[in-house]
Design a protein around this motif. Structure first.
Motif, short mmCIF file in Angstrom:
data_model
loop_
_atom_site.label_atom_id
_atom_site.label_comp_id
_atom_site.label_asym_id
_atom_site.label_seq_id
_atom_site.Cartn_x
_atom_site.Cartn_y
_atom_site.Cartn_z
N MET A 60 0.84 -1.16 0.00
CA MET A 60 0.00 0.00 0.00
C MET A 60 0.89 1.23 0.00
N TRP A 61 0.53 2.18 -0.81
CA TRP A 61 1.30 3.41 -0.95
C TRP A 61 0.50 4.58 -0.39
N ASN A 62 1.18 5.52 0.26
CA ASN A 62 0.48 6.70 0.76
C ASN A 62 0.46 7.80 -0.30
N ASP A 63 -0.07 8.94 0.07
CA ASP A 63 -0.19 10.05 -0.89
C ASP A 63 1.16 10.61 -1.33
N ASN A 64 2.21 10.34 -0.56
CA ASN A 64 3.56 10.79 -0.93
C ASN A 64 4.32 9.73 -1.72
N ASN A 65 3.59 8.70 -2.17
CA ASN A 65 4.17 7.62 -2.96
C ASN A 65 5.21 6.81 -2.18
N GLU A 66 4.96 6.66 -0.86
CA GLU A 66 5.84 5.87 0.00
C GLU A 66 5.13 4.56 0.35
N LEU A 67 5.88 3.46 0.31
CA LEU A 67 5.33 2.17 0.68
C LEU A 67 5.11 2.13 2.19
N VAL A 68 3.87 1.94 2.63
CA VAL A 68 3.56 1.99 4.06
C VAL A 68 2.95 0.70 4.60
N GLY A 69 2.74 -0.28 3.73
CA GLY A 69 2.20 -1.55 4.20
C GLY A 69 2.04 -2.51 3.05
N GLY A 70 2.01 -3.79 3.40
CA GLY A 70 1.85 -4.78 2.36
C GLY A 70 1.80 -6.19 2.88
N VAL A 71 1.64 -7.09 1.96
CA VAL A 71 1.68 -8.52 2.23
C VAL A 71 2.45 -9.15 1.07
N TYR A 72 3.29 -10.12 1.40
CA TYR A 72 4.02 -10.78 0.32
C TYR A 72 4.02 -12.28 0.54
N GLY A 73 4.24 -12.98 -0.57
CA GLY A 73 4.23 -14.43 -0.53
C GLY A 73 4.50 -14.99 -1.91
N VAL A 74 4.03 -16.20 -2.15
CA VAL A 74 4.29 -16.91 -3.39
C VAL A 74 2.96 -17.34 -4.01
N ARG A 75 2.82 -17.07 -5.31
CA ARG A 75 1.64 -17.51 -6.04
C ARG A 75 2.02 -18.65 -6.97
N ILE A 76 1.21 -19.71 -6.93
CA ILE A 76 1.32 -20.82 -7.87
C ILE A 76 -0.09 -21.11 -8.37
N ASN A 77 -0.31 -20.86 -9.65
CA ASN A 77 -1.64 -21.03 -10.26
C ASN A 77 -2.70 -20.29 -9.46
N ARG A 78 -3.66 -21.01 -8.85
CA ARG A 78 -4.74 -20.36 -8.10
C ARG A 78 -4.52 -20.42 -6.59
N PHE A 79 -3.26 -20.57 -6.19
CA PHE A 79 -2.86 -20.68 -4.77
C PHE A 79 -1.91 -19.55 -4.42
N PHE A 80 -2.12 -18.94 -3.25
CA PHE A 80 -1.19 -17.94 -2.75
C PHE A 80 -0.82 -18.31 -1.33
N ALA A 81 0.48 -18.44 -1.08
CA ALA A 81 1.00 -18.71 0.26
C ALA A 81 1.55 -17.41 0.81
N GLY A 82 0.85 -16.84 1.78
CA GLY A 82 1.30 -15.60 2.39
C GLY A 82 2.50 -15.86 3.28
N GLU A 83 3.52 -15.05 3.14
CA GLU A 83 4.72 -15.20 3.96
C GLU A 83 4.72 -14.22 5.11
N SER A 84 4.38 -12.96 4.84
CA SER A 84 4.42 -11.96 5.90
C SER A 84 3.62 -10.73 5.50
N MET A 85 3.22 -9.99 6.50
CA MET A 85 2.56 -8.70 6.31
C MET A 85 3.37 -7.67 7.08
N PHE A 86 3.33 -6.43 6.61
CA PHE A 86 4.03 -5.37 7.33
C PHE A 86 3.24 -4.07 7.22
N HIS A 87 3.50 -3.18 8.15
CA HIS A 87 2.86 -1.87 8.09
C HIS A 87 3.75 -0.83 8.76
#
Length: 85
Positions: free
Chosen positions: A1-28
């Protein structure tokens, strides 16, 4: 997620395989930014026809956002379906 100043302020990342997503971590860096990012991920997954989001373990935080625990046999079935389009 980006704020109005175009700075990354949060997100979730992981791995996608076909119709599966394995979430690794979230941050804010801003309150609730990871929640917004997770909701965006779920929306994107729905649009792409994805069927399984694995959050690794059920925490009270993820449960408050709608995550549920399922039996291993059901998980393995859903995983098989998600990996084999």
């Amino acid at each position: 997620m980006w704020n109005d100043n175009n700075e990354l302020v949060g997100g979730v990342y992981g791995v996608r395989i076909n119709r599966f997503f394995a979430g690794e971590s979230m941050f804010h860096l801003v309150r609730d930014a990871s929640k917004v990012a997770l909701m965006h991920l779920v929306h994107t997954m729905n649009q792409d026809g994805m069927t399984l989001l694995d959050v690794q373990w059920l925490t009270p935080h993820l449960e408050s956002l709608g995550a549920v625990e399922i039996p291993r046999s059901e998980y393995l079935h859903r995983l098989s379906v998600a990996l084999n389009p």
